[in-house]
Design a protein around this motif. Sequence first.
Motif, PDB file in Angstrom:
ATOM      1  N   ARG A  31     -45.421 -10.055   6.389  1.00  0.00           N
ATOM      2  CA  ARG A  31     -46.152 -11.306   6.886  1.00  0.00           C
ATOM      3  C   ARG A  31     -45.543 -12.360   5.954  1.00  0.00           C
ATOM      4  NH1 ARG A  31     -52.274 -11.080   7.895  1.00  0.00           N
ATOM      5  NH2 ARG A  31     -51.578 -13.326   8.562  1.00  0.00           N
ATOM      6  N   SER A  32     -45.460 -12.159   4.648  1.00  0.00           N
ATOM      7  CA  SER A  32     -45.155 -13.028   3.588  1.00  0.00           C
ATOM      8  C   SER A  32     -43.938 -13.662   3.605  1.00  0.00           C
ATOM      9  CB  SER A  32     -45.175 -12.417   2.158  1.00  0.00           C
ATOM     10  OG  SER A  32     -44.311 -11.448   2.193  1.00  0.00           O
ATOM     11  N   LYS A  33     -42.970 -13.059   4.618  1.00  0.00           N
ATOM     12  CA  LYS A  33     -41.543 -13.700   4.872  1.00  0.00           C
ATOM     13  C   LYS A  33     -41.314 -14.227   5.983  1.00  0.00           C
ATOM     14  CE  LYS A  33     -39.738 -10.013   1.501  1.00  0.00           C
ATOM     15  NZ  LYS A  33     -38.834  -9.132   1.165  1.00  0.00           N
ATOM     16  N   ILE A  34     -42.371 -14.763   6.566  1.00  0.00           N
ATOM     17  CA  ILE A  34     -42.359 -15.158   8.050  1.00  0.00           C
ATOM     18  C   ILE A  34     -41.584 -16.484   8.058  1.00  0.00           C
ATOM     19  CG2 ILE A  34     -43.711 -16.247   9.889  1.00  0.00           C
ATOM     20  CD1 ILE A  34     -46.091 -14.644   9.203  1.00  0.00           C
ATOM     21  N   SER A  35     -40.688 -16.457   8.870  1.00  0.00           N
ATOM     22  CA  SER A  35     -39.455 -17.751   9.201  1.00  0.00           C
ATOM     23  C   SER A  35     -40.225 -18.929   9.680  1.00  0.00           C
ATOM     24  CB  SER A  35     -38.427 -17.234   9.910  1.00  0.00           C
ATOM     25  OG  SER A  35     -38.853 -16.972  11.300  1.00  0.00           O
ATOM     26  N   SER A  36     -39.532 -19.861   9.656  1.00  0.00           N
ATOM     27  CA  SER A  36     -39.953 -21.168  10.277  1.00  0.00           C
ATOM     28  C   SER A  36     -40.224 -20.941  11.806  1.00  0.00           C
ATOM     29  CB  SER A  36     -38.952 -22.538   9.871  1.00  0.00           C
ATOM     30  OG  SER A  36     -38.024 -22.229  10.191  1.00  0.00           O
ATOM     31  N   LYS A  37     -39.443 -20.294  12.194  1.00  0.00           N
ATOM     32  CA  LYS A  37     -39.333 -20.123  13.744  1.00  0.00           C
ATOM     33  C   LYS A  37     -40.599 -19.503  14.256  1.00  0.00           C
ATOM     34  CE  LYS A  37     -36.661 -18.371  17.806  1.00  0.00           C
ATOM     35  NZ  LYS A  37     -35.460 -17.634  18.068  1.00  0.00           N
ATOM     36  N   GLN A  38     -41.062 -18.299  13.267  1.00  0.00           N
ATOM     37  CA  GLN A  38     -42.114 -17.464  13.555  1.00  0.00           C
ATOM     38  C   GLN A  38     -43.495 -18.318  13.288  1.00  0.00           C
ATOM     39  OE1 GLN A  38     -42.306 -14.624  14.694  1.00  0.00           O
ATOM     40  NE2 GLN A  38     -44.642 -14.452  14.704  1.00  0.00           N
ATOM     41  N   ARG A  39     -43.492 -19.202  12.332  1.00  0.00           N
ATOM     42  CA  ARG A  39     -44.731 -20.307  12.120  1.00  0.00           C
ATOM     43  C   ARG A  39     -44.685 -21.096  13.242  1.00  0.00           C
ATOM     44  NH1 ARG A  39     -42.356 -20.177   6.770  1.00  0.00           N
ATOM     45  NH2 ARG A  39     -43.667 -19.003   5.279  1.00  0.00           N
ATOM     46  N   ALA A  40     -43.367 -21.381  13.996  1.00  0.00           N
ATOM     47  CA  ALA A  40     -43.756 -22.656  14.904  1.00  0.00           C
ATOM     48  C   ALA A  40     -44.189 -21.667  16.173  1.00  0.00           C
ATOM     49  CB  ALA A  40     -42.301 -23.006  15.527  1.00  0.00           C
ATOM     50  N   LEU A  41     -43.879 -20.634  16.524  1.00  0.00           N
ATOM     51  CA  LEU A  41     -44.174 -19.537  17.504  1.00  0.00           C
ATOM     52  C   LEU A  41     -45.843 -19.463  17.368  1.00  0.00           C
ATOM     53  CD1 LEU A  41     -43.924 -18.013  20.041  1.00  0.00           C
ATOM     54  CD2 LEU A  41     -43.447 -15.893  18.537  1.00  0.00           C
ATOM     55  N   PHE A 298     -50.345 -10.276  20.730  1.00  0.00           N
ATOM     56  CA  PHE A 298     -50.446  -8.877  20.237  1.00  0.00           C
ATOM     57  C   PHE A 298     -49.020  -8.455  19.841  1.00  0.00           C
ATOM     58  CE2 PHE A 298     -54.317  -8.869  22.891  1.00  0.00           C
ATOM     59  CZ  PHE A 298     -54.995  -9.065  21.892  1.00  0.00           C
ATOM     60  N   LYS A 299     -47.936  -8.758  20.428  1.00  0.00           N
ATOM     61  CA  LYS A 299     -46.597  -8.339  20.240  1.00  0.00           C
ATOM     62  C   LYS A 299     -45.892  -8.999  19.121  1.00  0.00           C
ATOM     63  CE  LYS A 299     -42.716  -6.272  22.307  1.00  0.00           C
ATOM     64  NZ  LYS A 299     -41.965  -5.904  23.511  1.00  0.00           N
ATOM     65  N   TYR A 300     -45.967 -10.229  19.010  1.00  0.00           N
ATOM     66  CA  TYR A 300     -45.147 -11.000  18.266  1.00  0.00           C
ATOM     67  C   TYR A 300     -45.966 -11.740  16.962  1.00  0.00           C
ATOM     68  CZ  TYR A 300     -41.954 -10.691  22.141  1.00  0.00           C
ATOM     69  OH  TYR A 300     -41.000 -10.331  22.974  1.00  0.00           O
TER      70      TYR A 300
END
Length: 405
Positions: A31-41, A298-300
């Motif tokens: 969780r501490s290494k979430i990418s910018s794409k994951q934050r946008a999602l 729940f999945k991502y």
Amino acid sequence: MKNGMIECSACHSKIANPSSKAVSRAYDRHRSKISSKQRALNFLLVGGDCVLVGFQPILVYMSKVDGRFKFSPISVNFLTEVAKVLFAITMLLFQARRQKVGEKPLLSLSTFMQAARTNKLLAVPALLYAINNYLKFTMQLYFNPATVKMLSNLKVLVIAVLLKFIMKRRFSIIQWEALALLLIGISINQLKSMPEGTTTLDLPITTGAYMCTLIFVTVPSMASVFNEYALKSQYDTSIYLQNLFLYGYGAIFNFLGILGTVVFKGPNNFNILEGHSKATMFLICNNAAQGILSSFFFKYADTILKKYSSTVATIFTGIASAALFGHTLTINFLLGISVVFISMHQFFSPLAKAKDEEQNGVVERTDVQDKHRSRDSSFINMAAGANEEASHRVGPDERQPLLPK
């Protein structure tokens, strides 16, 4: 095993025991290494969830006629599951067309049967969701839309407890305090929110309401945890294929509920379209979109994020219900929602995760130190071996040739 380490019986090397705590630390580091794409999602998921969840209690309230539902709530849930099944099939067809050459076909019978065997756990959250979706309508008979939304925030605490004891998730003291603030905020909003002297099912309304609240909070919380586990345990499976099974199970359970009402109330209840209006059609579309969006959560993403994002919709629900139906925004609601937002900010604050990060840092430093020690010990062993070989004196027997002359 000693001090959380496993020692090899042959080479006596030590490795960390992969316990549930280690899995939890790996989850925290992920969780501490979430990418910018994951934050946008995550931002898009939270934004969409706020709109859909905020509208749901309002549409349910608009569906009532003289304080009652003219339609069967189970029929709405059944039509919602059918709509989600159709969406999953459509997306599967679209995804199958975009497959590359050499990939395993999504629409083959072998793929479907294998996915059915590996995703059979989805039947558990499907059953729990079927029960919860019926309770959503029952809760509207006790509380106004804003209060229902506030009560649903109790699910965050129940989910946190389930994640703590079942999935071994770790929460800092600040995060537990944030959850306590959440309960306080909900309690402030709930004060004097029910009419006095009214009874239902021969029970005082307070007893009936709080019994429904207990089930309304516990059942979907268990469904969310089971759903996240089932979806992420088969992460390589297409989410649309998993949703096809989840919604298919849900449609079956709701259809069995319809058959149950036919047995107990007569064949007239088999007409699933009876009593529906434009408001119920919008409600079905809203519920379907909300269920589809939840599967992506729940999945991502994370179950806690999903439930906390629903709290953001509370202020929208309260303002909209006041504007559309004349519900009064009391000082209790304003104070309660303020405490809820403070709780949400505190739970996701970097200070709340400082303890976990510090512990993770200690673990990482311990791992590095163990690596250095192992390297030093191997170097010492090599040096000792070389010194022993150099100081070894060759005897007369050792100078003899290996082969006879």
